[in-house]
Enzyme design. Sequence first.
Site: not given
Ligand code: NAP
Length: 319
Positions: A235, A264, A282
Amino acid sequence: MNDLPRVPVLGVARLSPLFAALIRERHELLDRLHETDPAAFAVAAPGIRAVAAGGDSRVDAGLIARLPALQIISVMGVGYDGIDVEAARARGVVVTHTPDVLNDEVADLAIGLMLAAARQLPAADRYVRSGQWEARGPMPLARKMSGSRLGLVGMGRIGQAIAHRAQAFGMSIAYTARSAKPGLPYRFVASVEELAAGSDFLVLITPGGAGTRHLVDAKVLRALGPKGILVNVARGSVVDEAALVDALEQGVLGGAALDVFEDEPRVPARLLALPHVVVAPHIGSATHATRQAMADLAFANLQARLAGQPLLTPVPECA
Ligand code: NAP
């Protein structure tokens, strides 16, 4: 669930046409009525049972308070940092999202952006089209990605999919997250700054929101250094964008490839003026197949809630 009554569903922000089409088949979609026609919205609001949202939608406590019959906020996207989940929960409204079905797509894009930044693919394309190849000869040399060091900020569903791909490039992989994942074969580093200092590529894939705001600041960018490349598919809020522009302009940071931005779809002109920056609008999950899978899941959640059946993918706070 075919015999569910048609109900009014409020679409917030610019809804995916795929999600909108599914809703229109079975319900009455009020597309951004709260913004386009406040008087009609005031009349419709008491009957609205569901809100349909996208990953970048905002649903605040004020909007939730105006919808007394609301049962669900269904987000077509995995990130839900724009939704006030606490306000929803306090009213018994569930929030759902679409995890997992987009892991491959976002991980593919992350690798694509890493290659695009390292090998200067957009600049190479411009070089040929503008006639510079013919006029000046070969392009300046680029950076090697295979065998280099990857630092992942976030090691969740998508982070692991990126790491899996990076292994095929022979990269050494380290990561930071809120907690270490002892079951994974990658090195955990507690501090983002320390991770950046030991990385050639720093790839961000955490949720947005208050918990990660400006996690990547001037200090982290300095640690990544003049040869380092920042890739953000998380993000825009995760990066201090003003500090990023300064670092790139001053040569403190080597390059960046960005799919997301702080404000954005507005992207700072200073960022766009830099040749060693690759930008995308995005598009992490933006393929036909994946967007359809996301729309299907978001709609299935909505129908499940209206039918009083178990939700498929509630956000963790509502599980
Ligand atoms: P997820 O499975 O919940 O993984 C999130 C990761 O971020 C986890 O490893 C978590 O740590 C870590 N995290 C959370 N807060 C943190 C912090 N303060 N410091 C360091 N690490 C932290 O989520 P996901 O499915 O992989 O998706 C991740 C994110 O990608 C989404 O929330 C979204 O914002 C983004 N995204 C972007 C797009 C795009 O179009 N560019 C598309 C899809 C998703 P823990 O494992 O230790 O809890």
